[in-house]
Design a protein around this motif. Structure first.
Motif, PDB file in Angstrom:
ATOM      1  N   GLN A  37       0.834  -1.206   0.000  1.00  8.96           N
ATOM      2  CA  GLN A  37       0.000   0.000   0.000  1.00  8.96           C
ATOM      3  C   GLN A  37       0.871   1.260   0.000  1.00  8.96           C
ATOM      4  OE1 GLN A  37      -3.182   0.179  -0.359  1.00  8.96           O
ATOM      5  NE2 GLN A  37      -4.089  -1.760   0.312  1.00  8.96           N
ATOM      6  N   GLY A  38       1.968   1.220   0.750  1.00  2.76           N
ATOM      7  CA  GLY A  38       2.865   2.374   0.780  1.00  2.76           C
ATOM      8  C   GLY A  38       3.497   2.642  -0.571  1.00  2.76           C
ATOM      9  N   LEU A  39       3.926   1.588  -1.265  1.00  6.15           N
ATOM     10  CA  LEU A  39       4.514   1.759  -2.594  1.00  6.15           C
ATOM     11  C   LEU A  39       3.476   2.246  -3.591  1.00  6.15           C
ATOM     12  CD1 LEU A  39       6.933  -1.289  -3.038  1.00  6.15           C
ATOM     13  CD2 LEU A  39       7.532   1.129  -2.823  1.00  6.15           C
ATOM     14  N   LEU A  40       2.239   1.753  -3.477  1.00  2.00           N
ATOM     15  CA  LEU A  40       1.179   2.214  -4.375  1.00  2.00           C
ATOM     16  C   LEU A  40       0.948   3.714  -4.219  1.00  2.00           C
ATOM     17  CD1 LEU A  40      -1.094   1.697  -6.390  1.00  2.00           C
ATOM     18  CD2 LEU A  40      -2.589   1.119  -4.442  1.00  2.00           C
ATOM     19  N   TYR A  41       1.000   4.185  -2.972  1.00  2.00           N
ATOM     20  CA  TYR A  41       0.845   5.624  -2.750  1.00  2.00           C
ATOM     21  C   TYR A  41       1.979   6.409  -3.407  1.00  2.00           C
ATOM     22  CZ  TYR A  41       0.871  10.135  -0.418  1.00  2.00           C
ATOM     23  OH  TYR A  41       0.899  11.481  -0.169  1.00  2.00           O
ATOM     24  N   LEU A  42       3.209   5.949  -3.236  1.00  2.64           N
ATOM     25  CA  LEU A  42       4.356   6.654  -3.819  1.00  2.64           C
ATOM     26  C   LEU A  42       4.288   6.650  -5.343  1.00  2.64           C
ATOM     27  CD1 LEU A  42       7.268   5.320  -1.559  1.00  2.64           C
ATOM     28  CD2 LEU A  42       6.154   7.546  -1.429  1.00  2.64           C
ATOM     29  N   HIS A  43       3.846   5.538  -5.921  1.00  7.34           N
ATOM     30  CA  HIS A  43       3.844   5.406  -7.383  1.00  7.34           C
ATOM     31  C   HIS A  43       2.655   6.087  -8.047  1.00  7.34           C
ATOM     32  CE1 HIS A  43       6.519   1.535  -7.231  1.00  7.34           C
ATOM     33  NE2 HIS A  43       7.133   2.612  -6.780  1.00  7.34           N
ATOM     34  N   LYS A  44       1.514   6.157  -7.337  1.00 10.70           N
ATOM     35  CA  LYS A  44       0.286   6.590  -8.023  1.00 10.70           C
ATOM     36  C   LYS A  44      -0.418   7.771  -7.372  1.00 10.70           C
ATOM     37  CE  LYS A  44      -3.979   4.640  -9.974  1.00 10.70           C
ATOM     38  NZ  LYS A  44      -4.778   3.398 -10.158  1.00 10.70           N
ATOM     39  N   TYR A  45      -0.512   7.792  -6.051  1.00  5.50           N
ATOM     40  CA  TYR A  45      -1.351   8.781  -5.385  1.00  5.50           C
ATOM     41  C   TYR A  45      -0.587   9.956  -4.779  1.00  5.50           C
ATOM     42  CZ  TYR A  45      -4.860   5.167  -5.949  1.00  5.50           C
ATOM     43  OH  TYR A  45      -5.709   4.231  -6.486  1.00  5.50           O
ATOM     44  N   SER A  46       0.717   9.883  -4.765  1.00  4.67           N
ATOM     45  CA  SER A  46       1.511  11.007  -4.275  1.00  4.67           C
ATOM     46  C   SER A  46       1.418  12.173  -5.253  1.00  4.67           C
ATOM     47  CB  SER A  46       2.964  10.585  -4.100  1.00  4.67           C
ATOM     48  OG  SER A  46       3.774  11.678  -3.764  1.00  4.67           O
ATOM     49  N   ARG A  47       1.623  13.390  -4.765  1.00  2.00           N
ATOM     50  CA  ARG A  47       1.555  14.580  -5.625  1.00  2.00           C
ATOM     51  C   ARG A  47       2.526  14.467  -6.775  1.00  2.00           C
ATOM     52  NH1 ARG A  47       4.378  19.295  -5.538  1.00  2.00           N
ATOM     53  NH2 ARG A  47       5.393  18.671  -3.593  1.00  2.00           N
ATOM     54  N   THR A  48       3.702  13.910  -6.502  1.00  2.00           N
ATOM     55  CA  THR A  48       4.656  13.586  -7.556  1.00  2.00           C
ATOM     56  C   THR A  48       5.007  12.112  -7.429  1.00  2.00           C
ATOM     57  OG1 THR A  48       6.509  14.209  -6.134  1.00  2.00           O
ATOM     58  CG2 THR A  48       5.665  15.899  -7.641  1.00  2.00           C
ATOM     59  N   ARG A  49       5.237  11.442  -8.531  1.00  2.00           N
ATOM     60  CA  ARG A  49       5.566  10.024  -8.503  1.00  2.00           C
ATOM     61  C   ARG A  49       6.975   9.843  -7.931  1.00  2.00           C
ATOM     62  NH1 ARG A  49       4.333   6.955 -13.846  1.00  2.00           N
ATOM     63  NH2 ARG A  49       2.263   7.080 -12.901  1.00  2.00           N
ATOM     64  N   VAL A  50       7.088   8.991  -6.914  1.00  2.00           N
ATOM     65  CA  VAL A  50       8.360   8.779  -6.226  1.00  2.00           C
ATOM     66  C   VAL A  50       8.793   7.336  -6.415  1.00  2.00           C
ATOM     67  CG1 VAL A  50       9.585   8.831  -4.026  1.00  2.00           C
ATOM     68  CG2 VAL A  50       7.796  10.527  -4.496  1.00  2.00           C
ATOM     69  N   ILE A  51       9.998   7.154  -6.943  1.00  2.00           N
ATOM     70  CA  ILE A  51      10.606   5.829  -7.045  1.00  2.00           C
ATOM     71  C   ILE A  51      11.626   5.715  -5.908  1.00  2.00           C
ATOM     72  CG2 ILE A  51      11.724   4.170  -8.558  1.00  2.00           C
ATOM     73  CD1 ILE A  51       9.101   5.339  -9.631  1.00  2.00           C
ATOM     74  N   HIS A  52      11.417   4.766  -5.024  1.00  2.00           N
ATOM     75  CA  HIS A  52      12.259   4.668  -3.831  1.00  2.00           C
ATOM     76  C   HIS A  52      13.682   4.234  -4.181  1.00  2.00           C
ATOM     77  CE1 HIS A  52      13.811   3.178   0.034  1.00  2.00           C
ATOM     78  NE2 HIS A  52      12.902   3.958   0.607  1.00  2.00           N
ATOM     79  N   ARG A  53      13.853   3.208  -4.962  1.00  2.00           N
ATOM     80  CA  ARG A  53      15.124   2.703  -5.475  1.00  2.00           C
ATOM     81  C   ARG A  53      16.025   2.019  -4.436  1.00  2.00           C
ATOM     82  NH1 ARG A  53      18.205   6.373  -9.752  1.00  2.00           N
ATOM     83  NH2 ARG A  53      18.489   7.791  -8.002  1.00  2.00           N
ATOM     84  N   ASP A  54      15.601   1.918  -3.192  1.00  2.00           N
ATOM     85  CA  ASP A  54      16.407   1.189  -2.202  1.00  2.00           C
ATOM     86  C   ASP A  54      15.499   0.494  -1.197  1.00  2.00           C
ATOM     87  OD1 ASP A  54      18.800   0.255  -1.185  1.00  2.00           O
ATOM     88  OD2 ASP A  54      19.044   1.922   0.204  1.00  2.00           O
ATOM     89  N   LEU A  55      14.433  -0.119  -1.697  1.00  2.00           N
ATOM     90  CA  LEU A  55      13.501  -0.831  -0.830  1.00  2.00           C
ATOM     91  C   LEU A  55      14.140  -2.135  -0.371  1.00  2.00           C
ATOM     92  CD1 LEU A  55      10.535  -0.658   0.221  1.00  2.00           C
ATOM     93  CD2 LEU A  55       9.947  -2.210  -1.650  1.00  2.00           C
ATOM     94  N   LYS A  56      14.213  -2.327   0.943  1.00  2.00           N
ATOM     95  CA  LYS A  56      14.801  -3.526   1.532  1.00  2.00           C
ATOM     96  C   LYS A  56      14.349  -3.626   2.978  1.00  2.00           C
ATOM     97  CE  LYS A  56      19.058  -0.975   2.503  1.00  2.00           C
ATOM     98  NZ  LYS A  56      20.516  -0.922   2.303  1.00  2.00           N
ATOM     99  N   ALA A  57      14.691  -4.739   3.620  1.00  2.00           N
ATOM    100  CA  ALA A  57      14.179  -5.002   4.969  1.00  2.00           C
ATOM    101  C   ALA A  57      14.587  -3.931   5.967  1.00  2.00           C
ATOM    102  CB  ALA A  57      14.656  -6.377   5.434  1.00  2.00           C
ATOM    103  N   SER A  58      15.831  -3.472   5.897  1.00  2.00           N
ATOM    104  CA  SER A  58      16.307  -2.492   6.885  1.00  2.00           C
ATOM    105  C   SER A  58      15.702  -1.113   6.686  1.00  2.00           C
ATOM    106  CB  SER A  58      17.834  -2.395   6.832  1.00  2.00           C
ATOM    107  OG  SER A  58      18.260  -1.957   5.561  1.00  2.00           O
ATOM    108  N   ASN A  59      15.025  -0.891   5.574  1.00  2.00           N
ATOM    109  CA  ASN A  59      14.365   0.398   5.333  1.00  2.00           C
ATOM    110  C   ASN A  59      12.870   0.331   5.586  1.00  2.00           C
ATOM    111  OD1 ASN A  59      16.702   1.740   4.735  1.00  2.00           O
ATOM    112  ND2 ASN A  59      16.530   1.471   2.524  1.00  2.00           N
ATOM    113  N   ILE A  60      12.427  -0.703   6.291  1.00  2.00           N
ATOM    114  CA  ILE A  60      11.036  -0.822   6.701  1.00  2.00           C
ATOM    115  C   ILE A  60      10.977  -0.725   8.218  1.00  2.00           C
ATOM    116  CG2 ILE A  60       8.963  -2.255   6.700  1.00  2.00           C
ATOM    117  CD1 ILE A  60       9.782  -1.248   3.937  1.00  2.00           C
TER     118      ILE A  60
END
Length: 448
Positions: free
Chosen positions: A239-262
């Motif tokens: 759900q968090g990634l969907l918000y960043l990709h679609k519903y955020s004011r600007t589309r945000v690509i995280h590029r470092d999604l991993k366990a330690s960043n959750i």
């Protein structure tokens, strides 16, 4: 009067002839001034001292007392002059007062000296500390002004209201303490394997999350994460990634999604963190070819080697992360005799052999729902497809996970491979890669 260093001492008291000696002599008289009396007594070895009695208010001269006499101190009596060492060694009251006075003076001086020495020590320590702090701050500021490109960093506003694109934001420990109310329990968001995480607010109102490393930190508290909690975490990240990709004011690509960043709050709700490598797209942009390669080895899709960035880059990382969550193992923790085999490859082999349930974390035996586990495995393999175009969007991922009646496509061979020599990947041709320095999970500081 007693003599000290060729001087007489004036004392209150009286002389008395010793009764025990029949040869004691009566005091003799000498009618002259006090200075003459002192000289006369000093020249006579038998002279113990002298006094100056008054008769009808008039001095009649000096009265000398011999060594056969004894001097008795009496504060109510008149003054007498006694030679040192001959009379009873009793100090006059003035001497006692002076002794106490000088004692207190000495104590006061010693205390003052100690205070001055302590102040000098603290001042020197502060100066040295300040110099070291300034030196460290200069080094960090120099690093912030490095030549590394900052096109991948989201613009932020500093405490002075200036907008800039730093590679690194530096905060003092004091500012972190103030922001988190001295790491109060009320601000605690959750507890990780390496320490607790706190929420905070900077002076400019910006909200932050701070991880406080524990001295006895360890990796994970996996037993506490039953299947229900893990599935909710997977869905929350999606759900968090969907918000960043679609519903955020600007589309945000995280590029470092991993366990330690959750991050997990007290209710085990996931929060995506660390946007230091994020890239902003407009909603009409689908992908971009960048000049730098960023990410963490094991979570990076194959197209990232060519510098291609899109929402499907995060989808690939999400697929790897989901496989880690259901298996309880890291992506790079699998090896056999002839080649390195990552978690993605291991999951693919189990899927092909219809042994998908074997990927389950052993701690989930009593709580796992097997058909949900297999569904997560299948969705994870779809997310790590070699071809980015056939990977599902995050909206489709959420539907696949939550709608059990939805028919899922079959995955194909995923993008897993053994590590290649960096010289053959084209990295040198495009410049050095930017890789995460967070080594709390699967980070590796070598080039891909």
């Amino acid at each position: 009067m007693a003599k000290f260093d060729d001087e007489f001492e004036l004392k209150n008291g009286y002389f008395k002839i010793n009764n025990s000696s029949n040869s004691s002599r009566s005091p003799s008289w000498f009618g002259t001034s006090s200075s003459d009396c002192k000289a006369t007594c000093w020249q006579n070895c038998d002279c113990l001292g002298f006094d100056v009695p008054l008769v009808n208010g008039t001095s009649t001269g000096c009265r000398f007392w011999s060594v056969d006499c004894q001097f008795f101190e009496d504060l109510t009596a008149s003054y007498s002059f006694v030679l040192s060492g001959q009379a009873t060694p009793v100090k006059p009251p003035s001497a006692k007062k002076n002794g106490h006075k000088w004692l207190w003076v000495g104590i006061a001086i010693a205390a003052a000296v100690l205070v001055v020495v302590f102040c000098i020590y603290m001042l020197r320590r502060r100066i040295v500390s300040g110099k070291n702090g300034t030196k460290i701050q200069k080094i960090l500021l120099k690093f912030m002004k490095s030549e590394r490109p900052t096109d991948h960093v989201i613009a932020i506003e500093n405490d002075h209201g200036n907008i800039r694109h730093p590679d690194l934001s530096v905060f003092t420990y004091e500012s972190v303490l103030a922001a988190t109310s001295n790491f109060s329990e009320a601000n605690k968001l959750g507890q990780g394997g390496f320490g607790p995480v706190y929420k905070g607010k900077l002076a400019n109102g910006r909200e932050i999350a701070v991880k406080r490393l524990s001295k006895c930190s360890g990796q994970g508290t996996g037993v506490l994460l039953d299947w229900k909690k893990r599935f909710n975490i997977i869905e929350g990240i999606a759900q968090g990634l969907l918000y960043l990709h679609k519903y955020s004011r600007t589309r945000v690509i995280h590029r470092d999604l991993k366990a330690s960043n959750i991050l997990l709050d007290e209710n085990m709700n996931p929060k995506i963190s660390d946007f230091g490598m994020a890239r902003i797209f407009s909603h009409d942009e689908l992908e971009e070819n960048t000049s730098r390669i960023v990410g963490t080895r094991g979570y990076m899709p194959p197209e990232s080697v060519e510098g291609i960035v899109s929402v499907k880059s995060d989808v690939y990382s999400f697929g790897v992360l989901m496989l880690e969550i259901i298996s309880g193992r890291k992506n790079n923790s699998f090896y056999n005799d002839d080649r390195a085999l990552n978690l993605v490859g291991y999951a693919w082999e189990l899927w092909k052999e219809d042994r998908g349930v074997e990927i389950m974390d052993p701690t989930l035996v009593e709580t796992c729902i097997s058909h949900q586990l297999l569904r997560c495995l299948q969705v994870g393999l779809l997310c790590v497809e070699e071809n980015a175009a056939v990977r599902p969007a995050m909206s489709d991922v959420i539907s696949m996970l939550t709608n059990e009646s939805m028919q899922l496509p079959l995955p194909t061979k995923p993008a897993f491979y053994t590590e290649r020599n960096p010289a053959t990947t084209g990295i040198d041709r495009r410049g050095p890669p930017i890789i995460s320095i967070n080594d709390l999970s699967n980070t590796d500081l070598e080039g891909r």
